[in-house]
Design a protein around this motif. Structure first.
Motif, PDB file in Angstrom:
ATOM      1  N   LEU A  97       0.817  -1.210   0.000  1.00  0.00           N
ATOM      2  CA  LEU A  97       0.000   0.000   0.000  1.00  0.00           C
ATOM      3  C   LEU A  97       0.851   1.262   0.000  1.00  0.00           C
ATOM      4  N   ASP A  98       1.990   1.183   0.653  1.00  0.00           N
ATOM      5  CA  ASP A  98       2.899   2.322   0.605  1.00  0.00           C
ATOM      6  C   ASP A  98       3.423   2.510  -0.812  1.00  0.00           C
ATOM      7  N   GLY A  99       3.664   1.415  -1.493  1.00  0.00           N
ATOM      8  CA  GLY A  99       4.142   1.492  -2.866  1.00  0.00           C
ATOM      9  C   GLY A  99       3.158   2.177  -3.787  1.00  0.00           C
ATOM     10  N   VAL A 100       1.907   1.759  -3.746  1.00  0.00           N
ATOM     11  CA  VAL A 100       0.927   2.368  -4.644  1.00  0.00           C
ATOM     12  C   VAL A 100       0.598   3.803  -4.208  1.00  0.00           C
ATOM     13  N   PHE A 101       0.673   4.044  -2.930  1.00  0.00           N
ATOM     14  CA  PHE A 101       0.429   5.417  -2.456  1.00  0.00           C
ATOM     15  C   PHE A 101       1.523   6.360  -2.946  1.00  0.00           C
ATOM     16  N   GLN A 102       2.725   5.933  -2.808  1.00  0.00           N
ATOM     17  CA  GLN A 102       3.868   6.738  -3.240  1.00  0.00           C
ATOM     18  C   GLN A 102       3.787   7.012  -4.733  1.00  0.00           C
ATOM     19  N   GLN A 103       3.422   5.990  -5.478  1.00  0.00           N
ATOM     20  CA  GLN A 103       3.241   6.123  -6.912  1.00  0.00           C
ATOM     21  C   GLN A 103       2.176   7.174  -7.232  1.00  0.00           C
ATOM     22  N   ALA A 104       1.079   7.116  -6.492  1.00  0.00           N
ATOM     23  CA  ALA A 104      -0.009   8.063  -6.719  1.00  0.00           C
ATOM     24  C   ALA A 104       0.434   9.478  -6.378  1.00  0.00           C
ATOM     25  N   LEU A 105       1.163   9.607  -5.287  1.00  0.00           N
ATOM     26  CA  LEU A 105       1.663  10.927  -4.897  1.00  0.00           C
ATOM     27  C   LEU A 105       2.574  11.505  -5.970  1.00  0.00           C
ATOM     28  N   LEU A 106       3.470  10.678  -6.461  1.00  0.00           N
ATOM     29  CA  LEU A 106       4.392  11.079  -7.526  1.00  0.00           C
ATOM     30  C   LEU A 106       3.626  11.537  -8.756  1.00  0.00           C
ATOM     31  N   ALA A 107       2.633  10.772  -9.129  1.00  0.00           N
ATOM     32  CA  ALA A 107       1.849  11.117 -10.321  1.00  0.00           C
ATOM     33  C   ALA A 107       1.016  12.365 -10.067  1.00  0.00           C
ATOM     34  N   TYR A 108       0.500  12.464  -8.857  1.00  0.00           N
ATOM     35  CA  TYR A 108      -0.330  13.620  -8.515  1.00  0.00           C
ATOM     36  C   TYR A 108       0.473  14.914  -8.600  1.00  0.00           C
ATOM     37  N   LEU A 109       1.690  14.872  -8.096  1.00  0.00           N
ATOM     38  CA  LEU A 109       2.525  16.066  -8.090  1.00  0.00           C
ATOM     39  C   LEU A 109       3.141  16.339  -9.456  1.00  0.00           C
ATOM     40  N   GLY A 110       3.328  15.282 -10.222  1.00  0.00           N
ATOM     41  CA  GLY A 110       4.075  15.433 -11.456  1.00  0.00           C
ATOM     42  C   GLY A 110       3.235  15.676 -12.693  1.00  0.00           C
ATOM     43  N   SER A 111       2.120  15.038 -12.771  1.00  0.00           N
ATOM     44  CA  SER A 111       1.353  15.123 -14.005  1.00  0.00           C
ATOM     45  C   SER A 111       0.502  16.390 -14.034  1.00  0.00           C
ATOM     46  N   ASP A 112       0.009  16.705 -15.198  1.00  0.00           N
ATOM     47  CA  ASP A 112      -0.877  17.845 -15.318  1.00  0.00           C
ATOM     48  C   ASP A 112      -2.339  17.404 -15.224  1.00  0.00           C
ATOM     49  N   ALA A 113      -2.546  16.118 -14.923  1.00  0.00           N
ATOM     50  CA  ALA A 113      -3.894  15.604 -14.696  1.00  0.00           C
ATOM     51  C   ALA A 113      -3.935  14.903 -13.340  1.00  0.00           C
ATOM     52  N   PRO A 114      -3.917  15.699 -12.283  1.00  0.00           N
ATOM     53  CA  PRO A 114      -3.840  15.125 -10.928  1.00  0.00           C
ATOM     54  C   PRO A 114      -5.013  14.211 -10.599  1.00  0.00           C
ATOM     55  N   GLU A 115      -6.155  14.525 -11.168  1.00  0.00           N
ATOM     56  CA  GLU A 115      -7.343  13.719 -10.877  1.00  0.00           C
ATOM     57  C   GLU A 115      -7.158  12.274 -11.314  1.00  0.00           C
ATOM     58  N   ALA A 116      -6.473  12.096 -12.429  1.00  0.00           N
ATOM     59  CA  ALA A 116      -6.255  10.745 -12.948  1.00  0.00           C
ATOM     60  C   ALA A 116      -5.455   9.911 -11.960  1.00  0.00           C
ATOM     61  N   ALA A 117      -4.490  10.550 -11.307  1.00  0.00           N
ATOM     62  CA  ALA A 117      -3.684   9.830 -10.333  1.00  0.00           C
ATOM     63  C   ALA A 117      -4.541   9.367  -9.161  1.00  0.00           C
ATOM     64  N   LEU A 118      -5.456  10.224  -8.730  1.00  0.00           N
ATOM     65  CA  LEU A 118      -6.340   9.853  -7.626  1.00  0.00           C
ATOM     66  C   LEU A 118      -7.279   8.724  -8.030  1.00  0.00           C
ATOM     67  N   ASP A 119      -7.814   8.818  -9.244  1.00  0.00           N
ATOM     68  CA  ASP A 119      -8.685   7.752  -9.735  1.00  0.00           C
ATOM     69  C   ASP A 119      -7.958   6.418  -9.762  1.00  0.00           C
ATOM     70  N   ALA A 120      -6.719   6.460 -10.250  1.00  0.00           N
ATOM     71  CA  ALA A 120      -5.939   5.229 -10.327  1.00  0.00           C
ATOM     72  C   ALA A 120      -5.706   4.653  -8.929  1.00  0.00           C
ATOM     73  N   LEU A 121      -5.379   5.522  -7.989  1.00  0.00           N
ATOM     74  CA  LEU A 121      -5.152   5.067  -6.620  1.00  0.00           C
ATOM     75  C   LEU A 121      -6.413   4.410  -6.053  1.00  0.00           C
ATOM     76  N   ARG A 122      -7.529   5.094  -6.203  1.00  0.00           N
ATOM     77  CA  ARG A 122      -8.793   4.556  -5.711  1.00  0.00           C
ATOM     78  C   ARG A 122      -9.052   3.169  -6.291  1.00  0.00           C
ATOM     79  N   SER A 123      -8.935   3.082  -7.585  1.00  0.00           N
ATOM     80  CA  SER A 123      -9.225   1.814  -8.259  1.00  0.00           C
ATOM     81  C   SER A 123      -8.254   0.718  -7.828  1.00  0.00           C
ATOM     82  N   GLU A 124      -6.979   1.096  -7.655  1.00  0.00           N
ATOM     83  CA  GLU A 124      -5.994   0.083  -7.290  1.00  0.00           C
ATOM     84  C   GLU A 124      -6.196  -0.413  -5.867  1.00  0.00           C
ATOM     85  N   VAL A 125      -6.534   0.503  -4.981  1.00  0.00           N
ATOM     86  CA  VAL A 125      -6.796   0.084  -3.606  1.00  0.00           C
ATOM     87  C   VAL A 125      -7.968  -0.889  -3.556  1.00  0.00           C
ATOM     88  N   ARG A 126      -8.979  -0.574  -4.322  1.00  0.00           N
ATOM     89  CA  ARG A 126     -10.149  -1.472  -4.339  1.00  0.00           C
ATOM     90  C   ARG A 126      -9.833  -2.815  -4.980  1.00  0.00           C
TER      91      ARG A 126
END
Lengths: 203, 203
Positions: free
Chosen positions: B166-195
Motif C-alpha cells: 500500500l505504501d508502494g501504490v500510495f507513493q506512486q499516486a503521490l508522484l503522479a499527482y505532483l508530477g502530471s498535469d492531470a492530478p485527478e487521474a492519479a487519484l482515480d488510479a489510486l482509488r481503483s488500485e486500492v479497491r
DNA sequence: CGGCGTTCTGGACGATTGTCAAGATTTTTC
DNA sequence: GAAAAATCTTGACAATCGTCCAGAACGCCG
C-alpha cells in the motif's frame, strides 16, 4: 580518414559516460544533496572544471548519471524471463535476482529513490524520473506477464499496480537492508514476500 | 504555585512545537536539502537564531518536525476503521481518505519520502525513520485486518508486506499527482488500485 | 525596584557551494 | 609544421550554508 576518424559527438559522449561512471560512485555514497561537484571530481580521475565542461550544471550531470545507470538496469530480469521454463522457476530466479541487486548495488538503488523523491520538489527532474519509472514499470510487467503465461493464467492487476506493489516491497527491503544490523533478514523477507505476492497478481 | 506555574519543560516543548509547525511549511515546500535554517526562520515569525536556541542542529529540527507531523498522521484511518459497518464500506472510505490526504497534504507526504530516502545515506536519521515506519505499518495493518474481519476472512499476507504494497501504490499516486498535469487521474488510479488490491490480501 | 536567569536577536565566522573564465595543453585540420 | 579548434586545468567569484556568540529584551522573585 573515415575509418580512424571518430565522430566528435560519439567521443563527447564516451567522455560523458566515463565521467558518469565515476560520479555514480560518489553519488551512490553521499546522495544527491550532499555530493558536491568538487567531491565528485576529487573521487575521480578528472578535474572539477572538466565536469562543467561536459555538463551544463549539477542537475544535468545527475540526470545523465541516473539515466546511464538505469539503462543497464532495465534488462536485469530479461535473462531470467527468457531462461525460466516454469512459473515456479521464474519466481525463484526473479526473487534471487532482486536480492542479488540489493546486495551488489544498494548505493545505486538508494540514489534512484533519492532522485525520485527530489523530483517531487524539483520540477526539472520530473521528466527524466517519469521516463525511467515507465521503463521500470514495463520491466516488471514483462516478468509478471511471463509468470502468468507459464502458469497458464492471466494477470489480474493493471501494469501500474503491479509495479507499485513490487517497487514498494523492494524499497522496503532496501531500507531494511541498509538500516538494520541483520541485512540477511531483509533479503529473506523480500524473497518470501515476492513468492507470496506475485502469485496473488495472477488469476 | 504548582497550579499556575508552567513546567519549564512543557513550555520549552510548546515553543518547539510552534517552531516545528512553521518549519514544516517550508520543509514541505523545499524539501530537506534545499530548506536552509535561514529560509525556515524567514518564512516564520521567529528569528534564525531562535531555531538554534531550541534545536541543536538542523537534523534535530527536521527529525522533530517529521515526528511531530507523523504523530497526527498515524490515527488518520482509525475513524474509518471504527465507523465502517461492512468490508465494502471500509474499502471505499479508506480509498477516499487516501486520496483526501494526497490532495490536502501532498507537501507533507513528499517530505516524509524525502526524509526516508535521506535516511539511507544519513545514519543519524535511521532511528526516527524506522520508528515512524513501524507506526505507519501498524496503522495500515489495523485497516487491513478490520477489512478482513468485516468480510469474515483472514489476511493472507504478513503485516510487513501489506504495508509495503500500500505504501508502494500510495507513493506512486503521490508522484503522479505532483508530477502530471492531470492530478485527478492519479487519484482515480489510486482509488481503483486500492479497491483491487486490498481484497487480494485477504483469503 | 534591582538583580538574575531565561529567552531571543542579529550580526559575524569559516567553510563549502555551483559557476565561470582565462590560460595551458592537446588534438585536429589544412 | 603552423594555425585552429578542442579539451582540460587552475584559480577565483559571489552566494549561501550551519553554527556560534555577545548582548539586548524579557519575565520572575526577593
Amino acid at each position: 580518414m573515415a575509418t580512424t576518424r571518430v565522430n566528435p559527438v560519439d567521443k563527447h559522449d564516451v567522455r560523458r559516460r566515463a565521467l558518469a561512471e565515476s560520479a555514480l560512485r560518489t553519488l551512490g555514497e553521499l546522495g544527491y544533496a550532499k555530493a558536491s561537484l568538487r567531491e565528485i571530481a576529487t573521487n575521480s580521475e578528472f578535474s572539477h572544471g572538466m565536469v562543467h565542461y561536459y555538463f551544463a550544471d549539477k542537475l544535468e550531470l545527475i540526470v545523465y548519471c541516473v539515466r546511464y545507470y538505469k539503462e543497464t538496469c532495465v534488462t536485469r530480469y530479461d535473462g531470467v524471463v527468457s531462461a525460466s521454463q516454469s512459473a515456479d522457476e521464474l519466481l525463484d530466479a526473479f526473487a534471487a535476482k532482486l536480492c542479488e541487486t540489493i546486495v551488489d548495488e544498494a548505493p545505486m538503488h538508494r540514489l534512484w529513490y533519492d532522485l525520485r523523491a527530489q523530483s517531487m520538489f524539483e520540477e526539472s527532474l520530473r521528466e527524466a524520473v517519469t521516463q525511467i519509472d515507465r521503463t521500470l514499470e514495463s520491466m516488471i510487467w514483462r516478468v509478471v506477464t511471463r509468470y502468468a503465461e507459464l502458469g497458464g493464467r492471466a494477470v489480474t492487476v493493471p501494469q501500474h499496480a503491479a509495479y507499485g506493489i513490487l517497487d514498494g516491497v523492494f524499497q522496503q527491503a532496501l531500507l531494511a537492508y541498509l538500516g538494520s544490523d541483520a541485512p540477511e533478514a531483509a533479503l529473506d523477507a523480500l524473497r518470501s514476500e515476492v513468492r507470496t505476492l506475485v502469485p496473488l497478481l495472477v488469476g
